[in-house]
Design a protein around this motif. Structure first.
Motif, PDB file in Angstrom:
ATOM      1  N   GLN A   1      31.152  35.787  32.216  1.00 37.48           N
ATOM      2  CA  GLN A   1      31.424  34.402  32.494  1.00 37.48           C
ATOM      3  C   GLN A   1      30.701  33.997  33.782  1.00 37.48           C
ATOM      4  OE1 GLN A   1      33.401  36.927  32.885  1.00 37.48           O
ATOM      5  NE2 GLN A   1      34.879  36.674  34.543  1.00 37.48           N
ATOM      6  N   VAL A   2      30.591  32.681  33.969  1.00 32.43           N
ATOM      7  CA  VAL A   2      29.917  32.165  35.160  1.00 32.43           C
ATOM      8  C   VAL A   2      30.743  32.468  36.394  1.00 32.43           C
ATOM      9  CG1 VAL A   2      29.128  30.085  36.343  1.00 32.43           C
ATOM     10  CG2 VAL A   2      28.749  30.328  33.880  1.00 32.43           C
ATOM     11  N   GLN A   3      30.080  33.021  37.411  1.00 35.57           N
ATOM     12  CA  GLN A   3      30.727  33.267  38.698  1.00 35.57           C
ATOM     13  C   GLN A   3      29.801  32.826  39.815  1.00 35.57           C
ATOM     14  OE1 GLN A   3      32.028  37.460  38.764  1.00 35.57           O
ATOM     15  NE2 GLN A   3      34.123  36.665  38.679  1.00 35.57           N
ATOM     16  N   LEU A   4      30.395  32.175  40.805  1.00 36.61           N
ATOM     17  CA  LEU A   4      29.690  31.764  42.006  1.00 36.61           C
ATOM     18  C   LEU A   4      30.486  32.263  43.201  1.00 36.61           C
ATOM     19  CD1 LEU A   4      28.973  28.041  40.976  1.00 36.61           C
ATOM     20  CD2 LEU A   4      27.393  29.961  40.841  1.00 36.61           C
ATOM     21  N   VAL A   5      29.841  32.996  44.083  1.00 38.67           N
ATOM     22  CA  VAL A   5      30.535  33.592  45.224  1.00 38.67           C
ATOM     23  C   VAL A   5      29.802  33.202  46.501  1.00 38.67           C
ATOM     24  CG1 VAL A   5      31.327  35.701  46.315  1.00 38.67           C
ATOM     25  CG2 VAL A   5      31.311  35.519  43.811  1.00 38.67           C
ATOM     26  N   GLU A   6      30.493  32.398  47.328  1.00 42.27           N
ATOM     27  CA  GLU A   6      29.907  31.958  48.591  1.00 42.27           C
ATOM     28  C   GLU A   6      30.207  32.948  49.698  1.00 42.27           C
ATOM     29  OE1 GLU A   6      31.623  28.048  46.714  1.00 42.27           O
ATOM     30  OE2 GLU A   6      32.274  30.112  47.030  1.00 42.27           O
ATOM     31  N   SER A   7      29.332  32.960  50.694  1.00 43.17           N
ATOM     32  CA  SER A   7      29.544  33.753  51.904  1.00 43.17           C
ATOM     33  C   SER A   7      28.768  33.118  53.039  1.00 43.17           C
ATOM     34  CB  SER A   7      29.111  35.199  51.695  1.00 43.17           C
ATOM     35  OG  SER A   7      27.727  35.265  51.394  1.00 43.17           O
ATOM     36  N   GLY A   8      29.096  33.533  54.268  1.00 41.29           N
ATOM     37  CA  GLY A   8      28.327  33.096  55.422  1.00 41.29           C
ATOM     38  C   GLY A   8      28.993  32.068  56.312  1.00 41.29           C
ATOM     39  N   GLY A   9      30.179  31.600  55.940  1.00 41.58           N
ATOM     40  CA  GLY A   9      30.860  30.640  56.782  1.00 41.58           C
ATOM     41  C   GLY A   9      31.395  31.289  58.051  1.00 41.58           C
ATOM     42  N   GLY A  10      31.938  30.445  58.939  1.00 36.00           N
ATOM     43  CA  GLY A  10      32.511  30.961  60.168  1.00 36.00           C
ATOM     44  C   GLY A  10      32.679  29.877  61.206  1.00 36.00           C
ATOM     45  N   LEU A  11      32.938  30.334  62.427  1.00 35.44           N
ATOM     46  CA  LEU A  11      33.114  29.442  63.570  1.00 35.44           C
ATOM     47  C   LEU A  11      31.823  29.429  64.385  1.00 35.44           C
ATOM     48  CD1 LEU A  11      34.875  27.746  65.534  1.00 35.44           C
ATOM     49  CD2 LEU A  11      35.583  29.921  66.573  1.00 35.44           C
ATOM     50  N   VAL A  12      31.344  28.227  64.687  1.00 35.53           N
ATOM     51  CA  VAL A  12      30.103  28.104  65.452  1.00 35.53           C
ATOM     52  C   VAL A  12      30.247  26.944  66.426  1.00 35.53           C
ATOM     53  CG1 VAL A  12      29.034  26.594  63.715  1.00 35.53           C
ATOM     54  CG2 VAL A  12      27.586  27.968  65.233  1.00 35.53           C
ATOM     55  N   GLN A  13      29.563  27.035  67.551  1.00 34.43           N
ATOM     56  CA  GLN A  13      29.605  25.967  68.542  1.00 34.43           C
ATOM     57  C   GLN A  13      28.695  24.811  68.110  1.00 34.43           C
ATOM     58  OE1 GLN A  13      28.588  27.649  72.361  1.00 34.43           O
ATOM     59  NE2 GLN A  13      30.689  28.336  72.709  1.00 34.43           N
ATOM     60  N   PRO A  14      28.991  23.615  68.575  1.00 36.43           N
ATOM     61  CA  PRO A  14      28.084  22.482  68.285  1.00 36.43           C
ATOM     62  C   PRO A  14      26.649  22.805  68.701  1.00 36.43           C
ATOM     63  CG  PRO A  14      30.124  21.687  69.251  1.00 36.43           C
ATOM     64  CD  PRO A  14      30.181  23.187  69.331  1.00 36.43           C
ATOM     65  N   GLY A  15      25.726  22.435  67.827  1.00 31.33           N
ATOM     66  CA  GLY A  15      24.323  22.754  68.054  1.00 31.33           C
ATOM     67  C   GLY A  15      23.880  24.072  67.468  1.00 31.33           C
ATOM     68  N   GLY A  16      24.838  24.862  67.009  1.00 32.80           N
ATOM     69  CA  GLY A  16      24.517  26.166  66.446  1.00 32.80           C
ATOM     70  C   GLY A  16      24.072  26.109  65.003  1.00 32.80           C
ATOM     71  N   SER A  17      23.860  27.298  64.439  1.00 37.53           N
ATOM     72  CA  SER A  17      23.350  27.415  63.072  1.00 37.53           C
ATOM     73  C   SER A  17      24.179  28.406  62.274  1.00 37.53           C
ATOM     74  CB  SER A  17      21.898  27.893  63.087  1.00 37.53           C
ATOM     75  OG  SER A  17      21.054  26.978  63.739  1.00 37.53           O
ATOM     76  N   LEU A  18      24.204  28.178  60.966  1.00 33.42           N
ATOM     77  CA  LEU A  18      24.798  29.108  60.014  1.00 33.42           C
ATOM     78  C   LEU A  18      23.968  29.080  58.745  1.00 33.42           C
ATOM     79  CD1 LEU A  18      28.669  28.479  60.127  1.00 33.42           C
ATOM     80  CD2 LEU A  18      27.489  30.557  60.836  1.00 33.42           C
TER      81      LEU A  18
END
Length: 115
Positions: A1-18
């Motif tokens: 079956q179709v599966q989508l798995v996200e990763s990479g989120g988190g806490l970052v300061q303004p101006g930062g990157s993810l």
């Protein structure tokens, strides 16, 4: 079956990157557009960016010039590179694929932009 798995989120300061990743399975990835949506507390889910099978991209006005969506068909993975993050980017980010006219969603990954 179709599966989508996200990763990479988190806490970052303004101006930062993810960089968010969406690993897909259960369908022919290269045939379908992939999208990222987000939903902030108390707000409706909104479309952030889409990448077509051919690599064309579209963005919400609020993220143009800061976010980049991409895909790697060999890895069945879509990405969202987020730069110059702002507190208003805080939300749960969801990966989406519409396969045979049926929308599929990942479980979401939390992005919090705060000092």
């Amino acid at each position: 079956q179709v599966q989508l798995v996200e990763s990479g989120g988190g806490l970052v300061q303004p101006g930062g990157s993810l960089r968010l990743s969406c690993a897909a399975s259960g369908f022919i990835f290269s045939w379908y557009a992939m999208s990222w949506y987000r939903q902030a507390p108390g707000k409706q889910r909104e479309l952030v960016a889409t990448v077509t099978p051919g690599g064309r991209t579209n963005y919400a006005d609020s993220v143009k010039g800061r976010f980049t969506i991409s895909r790697d068909n060999a890895k069945n993975t879509a990405y969202l590179q987020m730069n110059s993050l702002r507190p208003e980017d805080t939300a749960v980010y969801y990966c989406n694929a519409q396969v045979n006219s049926i929308p599929y969603w990942g479980q979401g990954t939390q992005v919090t932009v705060s000092s």
